[in-house]
Design a protein around this motif. Structure first.
Motif, PDB file in Angstrom:
ATOM      1  N   HIS A 177     -47.125 -14.472  88.531  1.00 50.68           N
ATOM      2  CA  HIS A 177     -46.611 -14.265  89.890  1.00 50.68           C
ATOM      3  C   HIS A 177     -46.445 -15.608  90.608  1.00 50.68           C
ATOM      4  O   HIS A 177     -45.385 -15.903  91.173  1.00 50.68           O
ATOM      5  N   GLU A 178     -47.491 -16.427  90.553  1.00 46.90           N
ATOM      6  CA  GLU A 178     -47.438 -17.718  91.228  1.00 46.90           C
ATOM      7  C   GLU A 178     -46.502 -18.698  90.515  1.00 46.90           C
ATOM      8  O   GLU A 178     -45.827 -19.508  91.153  1.00 46.90           O
ATOM      9  N   TYR A 179     -46.446 -18.596  89.184  1.00 41.78           N
ATOM     10  CA  TYR A 179     -45.529 -19.442  88.423  1.00 41.78           C
ATOM     11  C   TYR A 179     -44.082 -19.148  88.814  1.00 41.78           C
ATOM     12  O   TYR A 179     -43.249 -20.061  88.906  1.00 41.78           O
ATOM     13  N   ALA A 180     -43.782 -17.867  89.032  1.00 43.94           N
ATOM     14  CA  ALA A 180     -42.419 -17.488  89.412  1.00 43.94           C
ATOM     15  C   ALA A 180     -42.045 -18.129  90.746  1.00 43.94           C
ATOM     16  O   ALA A 180     -40.926 -18.636  90.916  1.00 43.94           O
ATOM     17  N   HIS A 181     -42.982 -18.106  91.706  1.00 46.21           N
ATOM     18  CA  HIS A 181     -42.730 -18.786  92.979  1.00 46.21           C
ATOM     19  C   HIS A 181     -42.453 -20.273  92.747  1.00 46.21           C
ATOM     20  O   HIS A 181     -41.489 -20.837  93.281  1.00 46.21           O
ATOM     21  N   ALA A 182     -43.344 -20.904  91.964  1.00 48.15           N
ATOM     22  CA  ALA A 182     -43.258 -22.353  91.768  1.00 48.15           C
ATOM     23  C   ALA A 182     -41.994 -22.750  91.022  1.00 48.15           C
ATOM     24  O   ALA A 182     -41.309 -23.715  91.385  1.00 48.15           O
ATOM     25  N   ARG A 183     -41.673 -22.020  89.972  1.00 48.83           N
ATOM     26  CA  ARG A 183     -40.506 -22.371  89.160  1.00 48.83           C
ATOM     27  C   ARG A 183     -39.218 -22.232  89.969  1.00 48.83           C
ATOM     28  O   ARG A 183     -38.313 -23.072  89.874  1.00 48.83           O
TER      29      ARG A 183
END
Length: 266
Positions: free
Chosen positions: A58-64
């Protein structure tokens, strides 16, 4: 620095995340094979580890998405490594969500990555950065429920089926809560770029308390019942029954007395 010139170590998957992924795989195998003497322990480890994996994604999707929208500072902060330790608010993003899963079976959304919004141009990009997190939970829910809506449950052990049902419930609750247009949650982040500057300034002080406000509302019996009725309706449309999610939570909370009805259903 550009998105294509990021140092390899800044995008290398963290051993911490790989370890959590390994726990998920081993516990999932133990749940499937019935290897553990106490099935609930295997289900607990499997669901908890898989839930943490979904939080990291979930957080990776935001960051990417932020990286490709112009915030190249994301890489240096370690967000692309999927390491939960690198998150700005590890307590909110990992610890509290796991605690609330254990306590009440609610997929509590967290807020972890710090995005330098000033580097990003375009309202659609800002909205997309906020939306991709809960959309990851939606995708996770679809994957977890695939055996149910594909009628591919033949040969799937009951304990594993119950664990998937409970994990799907967590993903659906997380997606719904995250999409609420409440300050501090992703749903508000989706609409915030389209609000006037005056409205945003008035709402900004309430952002740190948005999640607490939502959780407090869920303590109200009427709202709690309506919320989970909606969750059950979504899961039912995906082929998951109330009994399967109930038995999954019952197994997950192995330290409580096991429901005999679930034992008969296995």
């Amino acid at each position: 620095m550009t998105a294509t010139s990021i140092r390899p170590r800044d995008r290398r998957i963290s051993p911490v995340f790989l370890g959590i992924l390994a726990v998920t795989a081993v516990a999932g195998w133990a749940t499937w094979a019935g290897f553990a003497a106490q099935p609930g322990i295997a289900v607990f480890l499997f669901v908890t580890a898989a839930w943490i994996v979904s939080l990291c994604l979930h957080e990776y999707a935001h960051a990417r998405t932020a990286l490709h929208s112009g915030d190249i500072s994301i890489a240096a902060k370690g967000y692309l490594t999927l390491n939960p330790v690198k998150y700005t608010h590890a307590l909110l993003s990992i610890v509290l969500p796991v605690v609330f899963v254990i306590m009440g079976g609610i997929g509590l959304p967290g807020g972890a990555v710090f995005i330098e919004r000033g580097r990003i141009r375009g309202r659609w990009r800002h909205s997309l950065i906020s939306a991709v997190g809960p959309l990851t939970n939606v995708l996770f829910a679809v994957v977890c429920t695939a055996p149910f809506w594909l009628d591919a449950l033949d040969g799937v052990p009951a304990d594993f089926r119950f664990a998937l049902a409970f994990l799907a419930l967590l993903q659906v609750t997380a997606a719904i809560l995250n999409f609420l247009p409440v300050p501090g949650l992703d749903g508000y982040g989706v609409i915030e770029p389209w609000l006037s500057h005056q409205v945003r300034r008035q709402v900004e002080p309430f952002a740190p308390f948005g999640l607490l406000f939502v959780f407090a509302l869920l303590w109200l019996p009427a709202l709690n019942g309506a919320f989970f009725d909606g969750v059950d309706a979504i899961l039912s449309a995906l082929g998951v029954t109330d009994l399967e999610t109930y038995c999954g939570q019952n197994l997950y909370r192995f330290w409580q007395e096991t429901n005999t009805f679930c034992s008969v259903s296995r």
